[in-house]
Design a protein around this motif. Structure first.
Motif, short mmCIF file in Angstrom:
data_model
loop_
_atom_site.label_atom_id
_atom_site.label_comp_id
_atom_site.label_asym_id
_atom_site.label_seq_id
_atom_site.Cartn_x
_atom_site.Cartn_y
_atom_site.Cartn_z
N MET A 102 115.96 -22.68 30.27
CA MET A 102 116.70 -22.38 31.40
C MET A 102 117.58 -20.81 31.38
SD MET A 102 119.53 -24.58 33.34
CE MET A 102 120.54 -24.21 34.69
N HIS A 103 116.94 -19.99 32.18
CA HIS A 103 117.53 -18.78 32.25
C HIS A 103 118.77 -18.55 32.99
CE1 HIS A 103 117.20 -14.33 31.70
NE2 HIS A 103 117.42 -14.18 32.95
N ILE A 104 119.74 -17.83 32.27
CA ILE A 104 121.12 -17.56 32.93
C ILE A 104 120.86 -16.01 33.38
CG2 ILE A 104 123.63 -17.56 32.63
CD1 ILE A 104 122.42 -20.36 32.23
N SER A 105 120.84 -15.81 34.77
CA SER A 105 120.58 -14.53 35.19
C SER A 105 121.68 -13.64 34.92
CB SER A 105 120.15 -14.64 36.52
OG SER A 105 121.28 -15.13 37.37
N ASP A 106 122.93 -14.07 34.94
CA ASP A 106 124.13 -13.18 34.78
C ASP A 106 125.10 -13.81 33.70
OD1 ASP A 106 126.56 -11.71 34.76
OD2 ASP A 106 126.81 -11.99 36.88
N ALA A 107 124.73 -13.56 32.46
CA ALA A 107 125.48 -13.82 31.24
C ALA A 107 126.94 -13.46 31.05
CB ALA A 107 124.66 -13.65 30.01
N ASP A 108 127.39 -12.66 31.90
CA ASP A 108 128.73 -12.15 32.17
C ASP A 108 129.69 -13.17 32.98
OD1 ASP A 108 128.47 -10.07 30.57
OD2 ASP A 108 128.24 -8.65 32.30
N LEU A 166 119.11 -15.61 27.88
CA LEU A 166 120.21 -14.74 28.47
C LEU A 166 119.76 -13.48 27.94
CD1 LEU A 166 123.37 -14.42 26.77
CD2 LEU A 166 122.15 -16.54 26.62
N ASP A 167 119.50 -12.46 28.87
CA ASP A 167 119.32 -10.83 28.43
C ASP A 167 120.63 -10.11 28.25
OD1 ASP A 167 116.51 -11.47 28.71
OD2 ASP A 167 116.56 -10.86 30.97
N ARG A 168 120.53 -9.33 26.95
CA ARG A 168 121.74 -8.69 26.76
C ARG A 168 121.41 -7.17 26.34
NH1 ARG A 168 126.43 -10.22 28.35
NH2 ARG A 168 125.02 -9.87 30.34
N LYS A 169 122.25 -6.31 26.69
CA LYS A 169 121.82 -4.99 26.28
C LYS A 169 122.83 -4.88 24.77
CE LYS A 169 121.48 -2.99 30.81
NZ LYS A 169 122.19 -2.06 31.81
#
Length: 212
Positions: free
Chosen positions: A31-37, A56-59
Motif C-alpha cells: 500500500m503506497h503512502i503518497s505523502d510520507a511527511d 513510501l518514497d524518500r529523498k
C-alpha cells in the motif's frame, strides 16, 4: 449547514488521517503512502505468520517516521506484531532466510528493525476516540533516495537461523502511524469523520452503537 460546519471543524485536532489496509500482504502489492511527511494512521488486521507491506518514497536526508500500535482489547493481549523498514542504504543486509519473505531480486535492499517499546498501560487518543498500546517506532533520516517498505508482521516461523525479533506472534488488530505533519486538506476535513466509522468497526464496536 450546521452538520457541514461540524464535519469541517472536526479534523484539526491532534490526529492522523485514517486509512484502512487492503490486500497488501505481499511486497509487490504494498500500500503506497503518497505523502510520507503527512500524518496518517493505517488500520489493519493480521493473521498468524502473515505480513502487511507499505511503501513510501524518500529523498536522501528526509525523515522517515513510523509507529506501530495495537488495540487495548484484553482478548488480544498476547498479540505483538513487529515492524521493519526495508530499503536502500540501511544498516543490515537482508539474509536469504529473512522474515517476512521478500521476492527474488530484493537482496540489494537492507533492513532496519524498529525499536520496540514497553508500555505499562494503554494510551488514550481523544481524536478517535480510542485507546491503544504502543509497540515499536522508527524515526530516522533516509540514508539514500529511493523507495522504502514498511513491513508489519506476526509470528515468524521458528527454526535455526531465524533472524526475526523474538516475541512477535499471534493474530489481531494493529495500527501503523506514518509521517509527522498534522496537515488536513479540505477533503480530509470532510471525509475523516466518515472514515472514523471504519476505525470504530476495526476496534470492534457495533455499527448501531457507532451511528448512535
Amino acid at each position: 449547514m450546521l452538520l457541514a460546519v461540524l464535519l469541517l471543524l472536526s479534523a484539526p485536532a491532534s490526529s492522523h488521517v485514517p486509512l484502512m489496509a487492503e490486500d497488501n500482504d505481499n511486497i509487490s502489492l504494498a500500500m503506497h503512502i503518497s505523502d510520507a511527511d503527512k500524518s496518517w494512521a493505517v488500520y489493519g488486521q493480521l493473521t498468524e505468520q502473515a505480513a502487511h507491506y507499505y511503501s513510501l518514497d524518500r529523498k536522501e536526508g528526509e525523515r522517515i517516521y513510523l509507529s506501530l500500535f495495537r488495540t487495548a482489547d484484553p482478548a488480544e493481549s498476547g498479540f505483538k506484531p513487529s515492524l521493519q523498514l526495508i530499503g536502500p542504504g540501511l544498516k543490515e543486509s537482508i539474509k536469504p532466510d529473512h522474515w517476512p519473505p521478500l521476492p527474488p531480486g530484493a537482496l540489494g535492499l537492507k533492513v532496519h528493525q524498529a525499536e520496540e517499546k514497553t508500555a505499562a498501560a494503554a494510551t488514550y487518543e481523544p481524536f478517535g476516540p480510542s485507546s491503544f498500546i504502543d509497540l515499536a517506532e522508527i524515526n530516522i533520516t533516509a540514508p539514500q533516495a529511493g523507495r522504502y517498505y514498511a513491513a508489519v508482521y506476526s509470528n515468524p516461523p521458528a527454526g535455526p537461523g531465524n533472524n526475526s525479533s523474538a516475541g512477535a506472534g499471534g493474530s489481531g488488530r494493529y495500527g501503523l502511524a506514518v509521517g509527522y505533519k498534522e496537515e488536513f486538506s479540505f477533503t480530509d476535513r470532510f471525509l475523516t469523520p466518515l472514515r472514523l466509522i471504519s476505525v470504530y468497526l476495526w476496534e470492534g464496536q457495533s455499527l448501531g452503537m457507532i451511528l448512535i
